[in-house]
Design a protein around this motif. Structure first.
Motif, mmCIF file in Angstrom:
data_model
loop_
_atom_site.group_PDB
_atom_site.id
_atom_site.type_symbol
_atom_site.label_atom_id
_atom_site.label_comp_id
_atom_site.label_asym_id
_atom_site.label_seq_id
_atom_site.Cartn_x
_atom_site.Cartn_y
_atom_site.Cartn_z
ATOM 1 N N ASP A 125 0.775 -1.523 -0.330
ATOM 2 C CA ASP A 125 0.188 0.090 -0.019
ATOM 3 C C ASP A 125 1.112 1.372 -0.240
ATOM 4 O O ASP A 125 0.551 2.339 -1.028
ATOM 5 N N HIS A 126 2.119 1.176 0.846
ATOM 6 C CA HIS A 126 2.509 2.645 0.542
ATOM 7 C C HIS A 126 4.058 1.475 1.146
ATOM 8 O O HIS A 126 4.317 0.963 1.763
ATOM 9 N N ASP B 117 6.414 8.740 6.275
ATOM 10 C CA ASP B 117 5.516 7.878 6.220
ATOM 11 C C ASP B 117 4.407 8.092 4.416
ATOM 12 O O ASP B 117 4.353 9.349 4.616
ATOM 13 N N TYR B 118 3.830 7.272 4.682
ATOM 14 C CA TYR B 118 3.109 6.952 3.973
ATOM 15 C C TYR B 118 3.286 7.749 2.216
ATOM 16 O O TYR B 118 3.032 8.263 1.602
ATOM 17 N N VAL B 119 4.764 6.815 1.749
ATOM 18 C CA VAL B 119 5.164 7.151 0.683
ATOM 19 C C VAL B 119 4.726 6.070 -0.551
ATOM 20 O O VAL B 119 4.500 5.333 -0.286
ATOM 21 N N LYS B 120 3.907 6.847 -2.135
ATOM 22 C CA LYS B 120 3.035 5.963 -2.750
ATOM 23 C C LYS B 120 4.227 5.668 -3.679
ATOM 24 O O LYS B 120 3.625 4.573 -4.414
ATOM 25 N N ASP B 121 5.258 6.519 -3.905
ATOM 26 C CA ASP B 121 6.035 5.813 -4.951
ATOM 27 C C ASP B 121 7.600 4.963 -4.807
ATOM 28 O O ASP B 121 7.746 4.803 -3.168
ATOM 29 N N TYR B 122 7.871 4.617 -5.639
ATOM 30 C CA TYR B 122 9.594 4.167 -5.593
ATOM 31 C C TYR B 122 10.692 5.282 -5.238
ATOM 32 O O TYR B 122 11.472 4.544 -5.232
ATOM 33 N N TYR C 175 11.632 9.267 -3.225
ATOM 34 C CA TYR C 175 11.033 10.179 -2.688
ATOM 35 C C TYR C 175 11.918 11.398 -2.731
ATOM 36 O O TYR C 175 13.509 10.484 -2.640
ATOM 37 N N CYS D 68 4.744 -1.477 3.167
ATOM 38 C CA CYS D 68 3.666 -1.731 4.132
ATOM 39 C C CYS D 68 2.478 -2.303 3.592
ATOM 40 O O CYS D 68 2.376 -1.175 2.377
ATOM 41 N N ASN D 69 1.612 -2.804 3.865
ATOM 42 C CA ASN D 69 0.586 -2.544 3.255
ATOM 43 C C ASN D 69 -0.987 -2.882 4.343
ATOM 44 O O ASN D 69 -0.073 -1.996 5.308
ATOM 45 N N LYS D 70 -1.639 -3.090 3.824
ATOM 46 C CA LYS D 70 -3.591 -2.474 4.932
ATOM 47 C C LYS D 70 -3.088 -3.393 6.354
ATOM 48 O O LYS D 70 -4.157 -3.538 6.514
#
Length: 457
Positions: free
Chosen positions: A141-142, A168-173, A175, A194-196
């Motif tokens: 997920d992120h 936290d919560y970096v969606k891409d590969y 940053y 991290c997954n959900k």
């Protein structure tokens, strides 16, 4: 549900106990009413004379006593409880929960990411971190990116253990950490997927080098009319007034800078007071006279370096440059053969000029309040930029033969010095294009250049 069920059970218990008590009372009444009949039967059965027994039997047959006996409640009593012991109606219905549990899909722990060091980039005081997963996983997920600064290459030392900074919560590969202050030599980074449901293990930490020129301002030799605090210097006309008066003729200048009154409270800060005492005792000479100068506390002996200086809006005159250590206490930046600077004068009229060896070159360029200084010691290049637009203001070409110190001159105003900066990528690109040319010194730059003969150095 528990409270409701407890109330239901209590209510049903009360009702069942009442029903059992009623049934028990009925049985007791039936048994009591049967005692008379039992006594009569016992009397007849105890007759010994056959004639009398036959007579009594005929009387029982002819009389409605048999009906009374057969109609006795004792013959109609039921010993089976009238209530049921079935508790099924009190069971909790887990049908919905059972369906939800059966529909659950359990996620595996995410794999450990791998930081792609080849794709990581350190530039313009930004750090770009890139990573990849060992195999495709659509359930990720992120990501969580963590970093910390250190002075050691490799694993962190126990004594130098710094807390991790968390993104936290970096969606891409990838940053980019921007606006960093490179006050340490290295930066260590790590990533976790991290997954959900949960987070996986961290990746192996990777240490990236963050080169930057770090220095402070040397308040031990600054002019007494300058207040120096960390990386900020401010002109104070009341500073060291007593010492200046005692020196008499030494402090008489050419009158280039008029003395302005200040509304600020007189007296120096504790730091300045301590330094003033050191100067009075004959320690290292301070700048004096009209040389309102302060130098950096770290010398440049090799490599490429960059720093900036930002002037206050009301700053009347200031210079930014470099100098050898031999700058005299009465000398001003740019007026000796061992110092180079950009000078901005906002007194009466605004002018921008480049100075060296007591020669001044007026520049027909917009005045800026933020100057960037690039020094390539080994290449003999000193460039000044408008740090707001990164426009090249002026460039010196020479061969530096001694270590250089950053220098700043302030009159009526203040300067804020920004260190821990990397050489901007636009400067590096310009340097790359310059180094690719094989022409004369004067044709290396698109703006005027003041070539310096080696004999002057």
């Amino acid at each position: 549900m528990k409270e409701s069920m407890a109330n239901t059970i209590q209510q049903e218990r009360t009702e069942k106990i009442q029903a059992l008590n009623n049934q028990l009372g009925q049985c007791s009444s039936a048994l009591e009413s049967s005692e008379e009949l039992l006594e009569c039967a016992t009397t007849i059965l105890n007759i010994k004379n056959p004639m009398e027994f036959s007579k009594a039997a005929r009387q029982i047959k002819d009389r409605p006593i048999s009906v009374t006996i057969t109609a006795c409640p004792a013959f109609r009593i039921c010993l089976k409880p009238t209530i049921s012991d079935n508790m099924s109606h009190l069971m909790v219905d887990f049908t919905l929960e059972r369906h939800v549990l059966q529909a659950l899909k359990f996620l595996p722990v995410p794999k450990v990411p791998e930081i792609n060091t080849a794709a990581c980039l350190v530039a313009d005081n930004c750090v770009t971190v890139a990573w990849k997963m060992p195999e495709e996983d659509s359930r990720v997920d992120h990501f969580v990116l963590e970093y910390k600064k250190t002075d050691y290459d490799g694993l962190a030392r126990v004594k130098d253990e710094q807390p991790w900074e968390v993104i936290d919560y970096v969606k891409d590969y990838v940053y980019t950490l921007s606006g960093l202050k490179f006050d340490k030599k290295y930066m260590t980074v790590r990533v976790q997927a991290c997954n959900k449901a949960l987070a996986g293990d961290y990746s192996d930490p990777v240490t990236l080098e963050t080169k930057a020129f770090v220095f402070g301002l040397d308040d031990t030799s600054s002019h007494l009319n300058l207040k120096v605090e960390e990386n900020y210097v401010e002109w104070d006309p009341t500073g060291g007034k007593g010492q200046e008066k005692a020196k008499g003729k030494e402090n008489k200048g050419s009158g280039q800078y008029p003395v302005l009154k200040s509304n600020k409270r007189s007296g120096a800060s504790p730091k300045r007071t301590s330094a003033s005492r050191s100067a009075a005792k004959g320690c290292r000479d301070r700048f004096t006279g009209e040389s309102y100068t302060v130098l950096g506390d770290t010398a440049i002996e090799s490599g490429e370096h960059y720093w900036e200086a930002t002037a206050q809006k009301d700053c009347k005159s200031y210079s930014v440059g470099v100098t050898y250590r031999n700058l005299g206490k009465f000398d001003q930046l740019g007026k000796t053969n061992s110092s180079w600077c950009i000078h901005i004068n906002n007194w009466l009229q605004s002018t921008l000029s480049a100075k060296h060896n007591n020669k001044s070159k007026t520049l027909d360029l917009p005045i800026t309040d933020r100057i960037g200084v690039y020094c390539n010691f080994d290449g003999g290049q000193l460039m000044f930029y408008n740090a707001n637009s990164m426009e090249l203001l002026y460039a010196f070409k020479t061969k530096f033969t001694q270590p250089l110190l950053p220098g700043f001159m302030v009159w009526c105003g203040g300067l804020s010095v920004s260190t821990c900066l990397q050489v901007p990528s636009v400067v590096k690109a310009f340097q790359k294009s310059v180094n690719g040319l094989n022409s004369s010194t004067c044709s290396l730059y698109s703006v005027p250049v003041m070539p310096i003969e080696s004999s002057h150095c």
